[in-house]
Design a protein around this motif. Structure first.
Motif, PDB file in Angstrom:
ATOM      1  N   VAL A  87       0.835  -1.201   0.000  1.00  0.00           N
ATOM      2  CA  VAL A  87       0.000   0.000   0.000  1.00  0.00           C
ATOM      3  C   VAL A  87       0.872   1.255   0.000  1.00  0.00           C
ATOM      4  N   LEU A  88       1.890   1.287   0.872  1.00  0.00           N
ATOM      5  CA  LEU A  88       2.777   2.451   0.943  1.00  0.00           C
ATOM      6  C   LEU A  88       3.597   2.596  -0.342  1.00  0.00           C
ATOM      7  N   ALA A  89       4.031   1.476  -0.917  1.00  0.00           N
ATOM      8  CA  ALA A  89       4.810   1.525  -2.148  1.00  0.00           C
ATOM      9  C   ALA A  89       3.990   2.115  -3.288  1.00  0.00           C
ATOM     10  N   LEU A  90       2.694   1.839  -3.281  1.00  0.00           N
ATOM     11  CA  LEU A  90       1.812   2.400  -4.301  1.00  0.00           C
ATOM     12  C   LEU A  90       1.595   3.897  -4.071  1.00  0.00           C
ATOM     13  N   ILE A  91       1.371   4.265  -2.801  1.00  0.00           N
ATOM     14  CA  ILE A  91       1.100   5.674  -2.488  1.00  0.00           C
ATOM     15  C   ILE A  91       2.330   6.547  -2.723  1.00  0.00           C
ATOM     16  N   TYR A  92       3.509   6.047  -2.325  1.00  0.00           N
ATOM     17  CA  TYR A  92       4.742   6.840  -2.391  1.00  0.00           C
ATOM     18  C   TYR A  92       5.675   6.361  -3.502  1.00  0.00           C
ATOM     19  N   HIS A  93       5.119   5.866  -4.608  1.00  0.00           N
ATOM     20  CA  HIS A  93       5.946   5.258  -5.652  1.00  0.00           C
ATOM     21  C   HIS A  93       6.931   6.251  -6.262  1.00  0.00           C
ATOM     22  N   ARG A  94       6.612   7.545  -6.236  1.00  0.00           N
ATOM     23  CA  ARG A  94       7.508   8.537  -6.837  1.00  0.00           C
ATOM     24  C   ARG A  94       8.773   8.767  -6.018  1.00  0.00           C
ATOM     25  N   HIS A  95       8.807   8.267  -4.791  1.00  0.00           N
ATOM     26  CA  HIS A  95       9.931   8.565  -3.897  1.00  0.00           C
ATOM     27  C   HIS A  95      11.006   7.475  -3.911  1.00  0.00           C
ATOM     28  N   TRP A  96      10.805   6.403  -4.682  1.00  0.00           N
ATOM     29  CA  TRP A  96      11.829   5.370  -4.742  1.00  0.00           C
ATOM     30  C   TRP A  96      13.151   5.920  -5.260  1.00  0.00           C
ATOM     31  N   ARG A  97      13.092   6.866  -6.195  1.00  0.00           N
ATOM     32  CA  ARG A  97      14.316   7.392  -6.801  1.00  0.00           C
ATOM     33  C   ARG A  97      15.144   8.192  -5.798  1.00  0.00           C
ATOM     34  N   GLU A  98      14.536   8.587  -4.648  1.00  0.00           N
ATOM     35  CA  GLU A  98      15.257   9.375  -3.649  1.00  0.00           C
ATOM     36  C   GLU A  98      16.125   8.517  -2.730  1.00  0.00           C
ATOM     37  N   VAL A  99      15.931   7.211  -2.763  1.00  0.00           N
ATOM     38  CA  VAL A  99      16.587   6.330  -1.790  1.00  0.00           C
ATOM     39  C   VAL A  99      18.094   6.254  -2.078  1.00  0.00           C
ATOM     40  N   THR A 100      18.897   6.443  -1.018  1.00  0.00           N
ATOM     41  CA  THR A 100      20.352   6.346  -1.109  1.00  0.00           C
ATOM     42  C   THR A 100      20.846   5.161  -0.291  1.00  0.00           C
ATOM     43  N   ARG A 101      22.145   4.874  -0.404  1.00  0.00           N
ATOM     44  CA  ARG A 101      22.718   3.750   0.341  1.00  0.00           C
ATOM     45  C   ARG A 101      22.631   3.990   1.845  1.00  0.00           C
ATOM     46  N   GLY A 102      22.889   5.222   2.265  1.00  0.00           N
ATOM     47  CA  GLY A 102      22.786   5.530   3.689  1.00  0.00           C
ATOM     48  C   GLY A 102      21.372   5.382   4.211  1.00  0.00           C
ATOM     49  N   GLN A 103      20.395   5.754   3.391  1.00  0.00           N
ATOM     50  CA  GLN A 103      19.002   5.597   3.784  1.00  0.00           C
ATOM     51  C   GLN A 103      18.628   4.121   3.886  1.00  0.00           C
ATOM     52  N   LEU A 104      19.182   3.290   3.015  1.00  0.00           N
ATOM     53  CA  LEU A 104      18.927   1.852   3.093  1.00  0.00           C
ATOM     54  C   LEU A 104      19.401   1.289   4.426  1.00  0.00           C
ATOM     55  N   LEU A 105      20.589   1.708   4.865  1.00  0.00           N
ATOM     56  CA  LEU A 105      21.126   1.217   6.139  1.00  0.00           C
ATOM     57  C   LEU A 105      20.260   1.673   7.302  1.00  0.00           C
ATOM     58  N   ALA A 106      19.875   2.947   7.295  1.00  0.00           N
ATOM     59  CA  ALA A 106      19.022   3.461   8.367  1.00  0.00           C
ATOM     60  C   ALA A 106      17.670   2.754   8.365  1.00  0.00           C
ATOM     61  N   GLY A 107      17.098   2.546   7.188  1.00  0.00           N
ATOM     62  CA  GLY A 107      15.816   1.844   7.097  1.00  0.00           C
ATOM     63  C   GLY A 107      15.904   0.423   7.602  1.00  0.00           C
ATOM     64  N   ALA A 108      17.062  -0.227   7.371  1.00  0.00           N
ATOM     65  CA  ALA A 108      17.242  -1.601   7.854  1.00  0.00           C
ATOM     66  C   ALA A 108      17.272  -1.656   9.377  1.00  0.00           C
ATOM     67  N   VAL A 109      17.965  -0.692   9.993  1.00  0.00           N
ATOM     68  CA  VAL A 109      18.044  -0.670  11.458  1.00  0.00           C
ATOM     69  C   VAL A 109      16.669  -0.410  12.069  1.00  0.00           C
ATOM     70  N   VAL A 110      15.977   0.607  11.560  1.00  0.00           N
ATOM     71  CA  VAL A 110      14.656   0.937  12.086  1.00  0.00           C
ATOM     72  C   VAL A 110      13.686  -0.212  11.829  1.00  0.00           C
ATOM     73  N   GLY A 111      13.748  -0.806  10.633  1.00  0.00           N
ATOM     74  CA  GLY A 111      12.866  -1.921  10.301  1.00  0.00           C
ATOM     75  C   GLY A 111      13.121  -3.148  11.147  1.00  0.00           C
ATOM     76  N   PHE A 112      14.388  -3.374  11.538  1.00  0.00           N
ATOM     77  CA  PHE A 112      14.708  -4.524  12.394  1.00  0.00           C
ATOM     78  C   PHE A 112      14.004  -4.415  13.743  1.00  0.00           C
ATOM     79  N   PHE A 113      14.094  -3.244  14.370  1.00  0.00           N
ATOM     80  CA  PHE A 113      13.458  -3.073  15.684  1.00  0.00           C
ATOM     81  C   PHE A 113      11.934  -3.078  15.567  1.00  0.00           C
ATOM     82  N   LEU A 114      11.404  -2.546  14.469  1.00  0.00           N
ATOM     83  CA  LEU A 114       9.964  -2.594  14.263  1.00  0.00           C
ATOM     84  C   LEU A 114       9.494  -4.038  14.125  1.00  0.00           C
ATOM     85  N   ALA A 115      10.243  -4.844  13.367  1.00  0.00           N
ATOM     86  CA  ALA A 115       9.890  -6.251  13.203  1.00  0.00           C
ATOM     87  C   ALA A 115       9.966  -6.993  14.539  1.00  0.00           C
TER      88      ALA A 115
END
Length: 303
Positions: A46-74
């Motif tokens: 659902v979020l990927a559909l709503i925010y599909h235009r923002h995929w191009r903004e993702v950087t390597r540093g953002q991937l690492l931060a998202g992984a850390v935050v996503g780990f604790f959320l999971a």
């Protein structure tokens, strides 16, 4: 505009409170971690559909931060849903609410404190004392003929739920580090996406997954993924940009209350004098911690 924000935040908190009962009921048709994976995968789509235009903004540093935050959320959701199998919805909600108390306490450690945040104030420690006294009364019955708690009767579900509280507290702290550096949309996409990934990796190691596709399970998944995760997070982010922090915090303290009311009306759950006193102390500790402004106001549902 403000009235709309208040009403929508109240709606979000009511949805979060009701999902404790909804998910408890749905777990008759699914194992806990399989339910979580289905929920987060659907929320991510659902979020990927709503925010599909923002995929191009993702950087390597953002991937690492998202992984850390996503780990604790999971980790938080895995502990919470596994615990919900063995405890009641209202207990789960009150224990989960302790995240508001734990975040300021953990912020006392300089390395964990988000940039620019201040050390916790006196109210955080007093709120923690009230809340932890409450959790003893809520989760641990008295020994026979005594007022002291009988620790041999601790419910495994309550222990697992407290594990979720710790994980959600670290989720809030990691968000405090990541959110000033990363725009909201890619951070939302990445943390929910990595959350689903970590759930997929951990599920085969922790349970034998099972999903019995019933109307009850389908409705629960739709509400939990679309309303309680994707929509609720978007509404909360918008509302908190309009409302005073203390007003938002006060509304958030109502989540376990909504959970208890729903559990009482639907499942007939009643709290005796001892656990009810504990629930009141937990609410008092949460309110004391939140109503005096802190650098970061967390919730267990920042997704």
């Amino acid at each position: 505009m403000k009235l709309r924000a208040y009403l929508l935040m109240l709606f979000v908190v009511a949805v979060w409170g009701c999902t404790f009962v909804l998910i408890k009921d749905a777990l008759a048709d699914a194992t806990p971690l399989a339910f979580n994976l289905a929920r987060m995968t659907l929320a991510f789509l659902v979020l990927a559909l709503i925010y599909h235009r923002h995929w191009r903004e993702v950087t390597r540093g953002q991937l690492l931060a998202g992984a850390v935050v996503g780990f604790f959320l999971a980790a938080g959701y895995q502990f919470q849903t596994a615990g919900l199998v063995k405890t009641t919805p209202s207990k789960s909600a009150f224990i989960t609410g302790l995240v508001v108390v734990l975040v300021p306490l953990f912020s006392a450690i300089p390395g964990l404190r988000p940039p620019g945040a201040k050390a916790p104030r006196w109210n955080a420690f007093l709120g923690a004392l009230l809340a932890f006294t409450g959790i003893l009364l809520l989760t641990i019955p008295a020994a026979s003929g005594h007022l002291l708690p009988d620790f041999t009767s601790v419910n495994v579900g309550d222990v697992l739920t407290f594990g979720c509280t710790i994980a959600f507290a670290f989720h809030c702290l990691s968000l405090g580090h990541a959110s000033p550096r990363i725009p909201f949309q890619p951070l939302a996409l990445l943390q929910v996406g990595f959350c689903a990934l970590f759930m997929a990796l951990s599920m085969p190691l922790l349970e034998h997954p099972h999903l019995n596709l019933t109307p009850r399970l389908g409705i629960s998944l739709a509400i939990a993924a679309v309303l309680a995760t994707a929509a609720a997070f978007s509404i909360q982010s918008w509302a908190q940009s309009i409302l005073p922090t203390t007003h938002t915090a006060l509304i958030l303290t109502l989540e376990p209350v909504f959970a208890w009311i729903t559990s009482f009306l639907i499942m007939g759950e009643r709290l005796g004098l001892r656990p009810a006193s504990g629930a009141i102390l937990i609410l008092a500790g949460i309110a004391l911690t939140e109503l005096i402004p802190q650098p970061h106001v967390p919730t267990a549902h920042e997704a």
